[in-house]
Design a protein around this motif. Structure first.
Motif, mmCIF file in Angstrom:
data_model
loop_
_atom_site.group_PDB
_atom_site.id
_atom_site.type_symbol
_atom_site.label_atom_id
_atom_site.label_comp_id
_atom_site.label_asym_id
_atom_site.label_seq_id
_atom_site.Cartn_x
_atom_site.Cartn_y
_atom_site.Cartn_z
ATOM 1 N N TYR A 22 -1.691 -9.746 5.396
ATOM 2 C CA TYR A 22 -1.992 -8.726 4.391
ATOM 3 C C TYR A 22 -2.508 -7.438 5.052
ATOM 4 C CZ TYR A 22 -1.969 -12.709 1.100
ATOM 5 O OH TYR A 22 -1.632 -13.820 0.372
ATOM 6 N N ALA A 23 -3.372 -7.596 6.065
ATOM 7 C CA ALA A 23 -3.925 -6.428 6.749
ATOM 8 C C ALA A 23 -2.834 -5.645 7.470
ATOM 9 C CB ALA A 23 -5.001 -6.861 7.734
ATOM 10 N N GLU A 24 -1.896 -6.363 8.094
ATOM 11 C CA GLU A 24 -0.787 -5.696 8.779
ATOM 12 C C GLU A 24 0.096 -4.957 7.784
ATOM 13 O OE1 GLU A 24 2.675 -6.851 12.054
ATOM 14 O OE2 GLU A 24 1.765 -8.423 10.818
ATOM 15 N N ASN A 25 0.432 -5.624 6.676
ATOM 16 C CA ASN A 25 1.279 -4.981 5.671
ATOM 17 C C ASN A 25 0.580 -3.792 5.022
ATOM 18 O OD1 ASN A 25 3.475 -6.689 6.030
ATOM 19 N ND2 ASN A 25 2.755 -8.171 4.527
ATOM 20 N N GLU A 26 -0.728 -3.912 4.803
ATOM 21 C CA GLU A 26 -1.462 -2.801 4.201
ATOM 22 C C GLU A 26 -1.461 -1.583 5.123
ATOM 23 O OE1 GLU A 26 -5.797 -2.086 2.104
ATOM 24 O OE2 GLU A 26 -5.730 -2.904 4.130
ATOM 25 N N ALA A 27 -1.601 -1.813 6.433
ATOM 26 C CA ALA A 27 -1.586 -0.701 7.380
ATOM 27 C C ALA A 27 -0.260 0.052 7.304
ATOM 28 C CB ALA A 27 -1.839 -1.210 8.794
ATOM 29 N N TRP A 28 0.858 -0.676 7.209
ATOM 30 C CA TRP A 28 2.166 -0.022 7.085
ATOM 31 C C TRP A 28 2.310 0.661 5.729
ATOM 32 C CZ3 TRP A 28 4.901 1.187 11.037
ATOM 33 C CH2 TRP A 28 4.930 0.379 12.174
ATOM 34 N N TYR A 29 1.837 0.015 4.680
ATOM 35 C CA TYR A 29 1.944 0.572 3.330
ATOM 36 C C TYR A 29 1.156 1.877 3.198
ATOM 37 C CZ TYR A 29 1.278 0.772 -1.793
ATOM 38 O OH TYR A 29 1.223 1.161 -3.109
ATOM 39 N N LEU A 30 -0.052 1.898 3.767
ATOM 40 C CA LEU A 30 -0.882 3.093 3.704
ATOM 41 C C LEU A 30 -0.437 4.154 4.696
ATOM 42 C CD1 LEU A 30 -4.444 1.490 3.423
ATOM 43 C CD2 LEU A 30 -3.012 2.367 1.578
ATOM 44 N N ALA A 87 6.034 2.569 2.644
ATOM 45 C CA ALA A 87 5.565 3.003 1.323
ATOM 46 C C ALA A 87 6.747 3.342 0.418
ATOM 47 C CB ALA A 87 4.641 4.209 1.459
ATOM 48 N N ASP A 88 7.780 3.970 0.978
ATOM 49 C CA ASP A 88 8.980 4.281 0.189
ATOM 50 C C ASP A 88 9.662 3.002 -0.291
ATOM 51 O OD1 ASP A 88 8.526 6.948 0.609
ATOM 52 O OD2 ASP A 88 10.010 7.174 2.197
ATOM 53 N N LEU A 89 9.648 1.968 0.556
ATOM 54 C CA LEU A 89 10.268 0.696 0.187
ATOM 55 C C LEU A 89 9.524 0.060 -0.984
ATOM 56 C CD1 LEU A 89 12.633 -1.086 1.241
ATOM 57 C CD2 LEU A 89 10.926 -2.367 2.539
ATOM 58 N N ALA A 90 8.184 0.100 -0.943
ATOM 59 C CA ALA A 90 7.395 -0.453 -2.039
ATOM 60 C C ALA A 90 7.621 0.337 -3.327
ATOM 61 C CB ALA A 90 5.914 -0.452 -1.667
ATOM 62 N N THR A 91 7.708 1.661 -3.213
ATOM 63 C CA THR A 91 7.972 2.495 -4.385
ATOM 64 C C THR A 91 9.358 2.222 -4.947
ATOM 65 O OG1 THR A 91 6.517 4.226 -3.524
ATOM 66 C CG2 THR A 91 8.084 4.865 -5.227
ATOM 67 N N LEU A 92 10.337 2.045 -4.056
ATOM 68 C CA LEU A 92 11.695 1.730 -4.496
ATOM 69 C C LEU A 92 11.711 0.447 -5.313
ATOM 70 C CD1 LEU A 92 14.821 1.961 -4.405
ATOM 71 C CD2 LEU A 92 14.730 0.801 -2.188
ATOM 72 N N ASP A 273 8.160 -7.524 0.851
ATOM 73 C CA ASP A 273 9.407 -6.846 1.224
ATOM 74 C C ASP A 273 9.395 -6.450 2.699
ATOM 75 O OD1 ASP A 273 10.441 -7.062 -1.292
ATOM 76 O OD2 ASP A 273 10.438 -4.927 -1.754
ATOM 77 N N PHE A 274 8.200 -6.394 3.304
ATOM 78 C CA PHE A 274 8.079 -5.985 4.699
ATOM 79 C C PHE A 274 8.327 -7.136 5.671
ATOM 80 C CE2 PHE A 274 4.594 -2.683 3.419
ATOM 81 C CZ PHE A 274 5.515 -2.060 2.591
ATOM 82 N N ALA A 275 8.508 -8.354 5.175
ATOM 83 C CA ALA A 275 8.675 -9.510 6.054
ATOM 84 C C ALA A 275 9.836 -9.285 7.018
ATOM 85 C CB ALA A 275 8.917 -10.782 5.234
#
Length: 509
Positions: A22-30, A87-92, A273-275
């Motif tokens: 979760y911490a790794e994915n959050e860093a990419w998301y932010l 972040a664009d991927l999550a928004t998509l 989605d980042f997996a």
């Protein structure tokens, strides 16, 4: 689990692997470059570069070879640019799921009951919550939908979404038994954590004071201003009895997990989605950083003879005036008697960088299950037809349909709970328990080109294979009209086209 024992590890060891992800994915998301650097330089950041990198195998060696895991050598100022593709991927994902919101329905409701359901699950507030939920679960792998209420804030129950990086769920046979949500307040070296444990029939609240990795000791809810109001509404056991035989939270996964399917309770957690995309995100940042470095190095530089420089005094070096027109007694290199200036101009490899970046974009979309055109047709040669665009969007639609299965279950379940809870907390306003099943309907497609619909209708009409009523109903799909309104529109079209049967009482021949 029940509430944690004093001074136990937090998060619980059973969920340590999930929380690291979760911490790794959050860093990419932010897009937080400091967090990315910290994530990929962990585990041996003080060791020599060659040991931490290529000469070290396993996970440590792999992450240290990431672009964000390589330390910048002393004396160098390298450009490091982050491109917000995660972040664009999550928004998509959220846009595909919830830009056209789902409709929550229960058959047979009275007008008052339907209005209450609409307020809880079909209002603009609910749709905004769903959009937020769509981004969070795409980035983190799952969310929790909770039924919330505060009689000092609103006169109805509402739905709220939480990312799973603040939730400890408890599963049995992949079914949610209970969930503990937590909020952290940091005061210097003191970590306060408010835990809210949901189980059937009740919600228990607790406040702990500990450290960054220990839950610490339980303290009164009054010790924090953020939880002081809760102390006024809980009972002697620090609980709120809901009066329901159901949970007031629902677990909503993004997609089934792959990495944790053999790891106990983690097998019920969702997949981001980042997996498997972190190396591609990293490579994209490295590509764009290299491109920006080319731009800086591509700025022209001029080598001037020593005599053309103006001394600035002891210890201050020399400077060159680009506006000066005459130079006297130059100690110039090269041919005697000839002033020599030279320039350095590096190439800016625009095409190579652009093609590499767009190729990485396409691989990111492909692995995440979206169509190549989701972010635009990068690198497409020549014009393409609307039919080709539609064909290329099928990947996104298939992914959307799979994700909708989990959204329907979670939204429907918690909307039903919220409606029942609303009847208990705000009696007489339309809420309450209903025995009929609740349904959640998503639009058939996220967006359909009006031109394509018109062409389809034209071809069906030319082939004489569709009635006027079917044409009108197809055209009106998604406009939320009532059946009488649809029938009235059909009648108007038939009259204009001379298809309507005449009224026998007024027919004159």
């Amino acid at each position: 689990m029940a509430l944690p024992e004093p001074n136990s590890a937090w998060p619980p060891p059973a969920w340590a692997a999930a929380y690291a992800t979760y911490a790794e994915n959050e860093a990419w998301y932010l897009g937080d470059v400091d967090k990315l650097t910290k994530v990929y330089q962990r585990n041996g950041a003080t060791r020599p570069v060659e040991v931490r990198g290529q000469r070290n195998g396993g996970v440590v060696g792999a992450v240290s070879r990431f672009f964000w895991g390589r330390p910048v050598p002393a004396g160098q100022n390298r450009t490091r640019l982050h491109i917000p593709a995660p972040a664009d991927l999550a928004t998509l994902s959220s846009d595909l799921m919830f830009s056209e919101p789902p409709e929550v329905r229960i058959e047979g409701l009275t007008a008052l009951q339907q209005a209450r359901l609409d307020l809880i699950a079909n209002s603009d507030g609910a749709h905004a919550t769903f959009n937020e939920m769509g981004e969070l679960k795409a980035a983190l792998g799952a969310t929790v939908i909770a039924s919330e209420w505060d009689q000092d804030v609103a006169d109805h129950v509402w739905l709220e979404s939480y990312g799973v990086d603040v939730v400890i769920p408890e599963f049995r046979k992949k079914r949610l038994l209970a969930a503990t949500m937590w909020t952290e307040y940091v005061d210097g070296n003191r970590y306060f954590r408010h835990l809210e444990r949901h189980e059937r029939g009740m919600i228990e609240h607790a406040l702990y004071e500990g450290t960054a990795d220990k839950i610490g000791r339980r303290v009164p809810l009054q010790d924090r201003p953020e939880t002081e109001h809760i102390a006024l509404i809980v009972d002697a056991d620090s609980r709120i009895l809901t009066g329901l035989d159901r949970l007031t939270v629902s677990y909503n996964k993004n997609m089934p997990t792959m990495a944790w399917r053999k790891k106990g309770e983690l097998a019920a957690a969702g997949r981001s989605d980042f997996a498997q995309l972190h190396p591609l995100f990293d490579a994209l940042d490295e590509t764009w950083s290299s491109w920006m470095r080319d731009l800086k190095q591509g700025a022209g530089k001029v080598l001037v003879p020593q005599g053309a420089a103006t001394a600035g005094g002891p210890g201050t070096g020399a400077s060159f005036d680009t506006g000066q027109e005459f130079f006297v007694e130059l100690n110039a290199p090269g041919e005697i008697g000839k002033v020599s200036f030279d320039k350095i101009q590096f190439d800016i490899r625009v095409e190579q960088h652009e093609r590499t970046a767009y190729a990485i974009y396409r691989e990111i979309l492909r692995k995440a299950g979206y169509s190549p055109s989701a972010w635009g047709d990068y690198g497409a040669n020549g014009a393409i037809t609307a039919t080709e665009i539609d064909d290329r969007s099928q990947g996104s639609e298939r992914t959307r349909d799979k994700k909708a299965l989990f959204d329907k279950q979670a939204i429907g379940e918690q909307a039903s709970v919220a409606l029942e809870l609303d009847g208990l907390l705000f009696p007489g306003k339309g809420g309450g328990r209903h025995d009929k099943p609740i349904t959640v309907e998503f639009p058939e497609v996220s967006q359909e080109d009006p031109e394509k619909r018109a062409r389809t209708l034209q071809m069906l009409d030319a082939a004489r294979s569709i009635s006027t009523e079917a044409r009108v109903r197809y055209r009106l799909e998604g406009e939320n009209l009532t059946e009488p309104e649809i029938l009235a529109e059909i009648e108007r079209v038939q009259k204009e086209q001379g298809e309507a049967a005449p009224d026998p009482t007024t027919f004159t021949g």
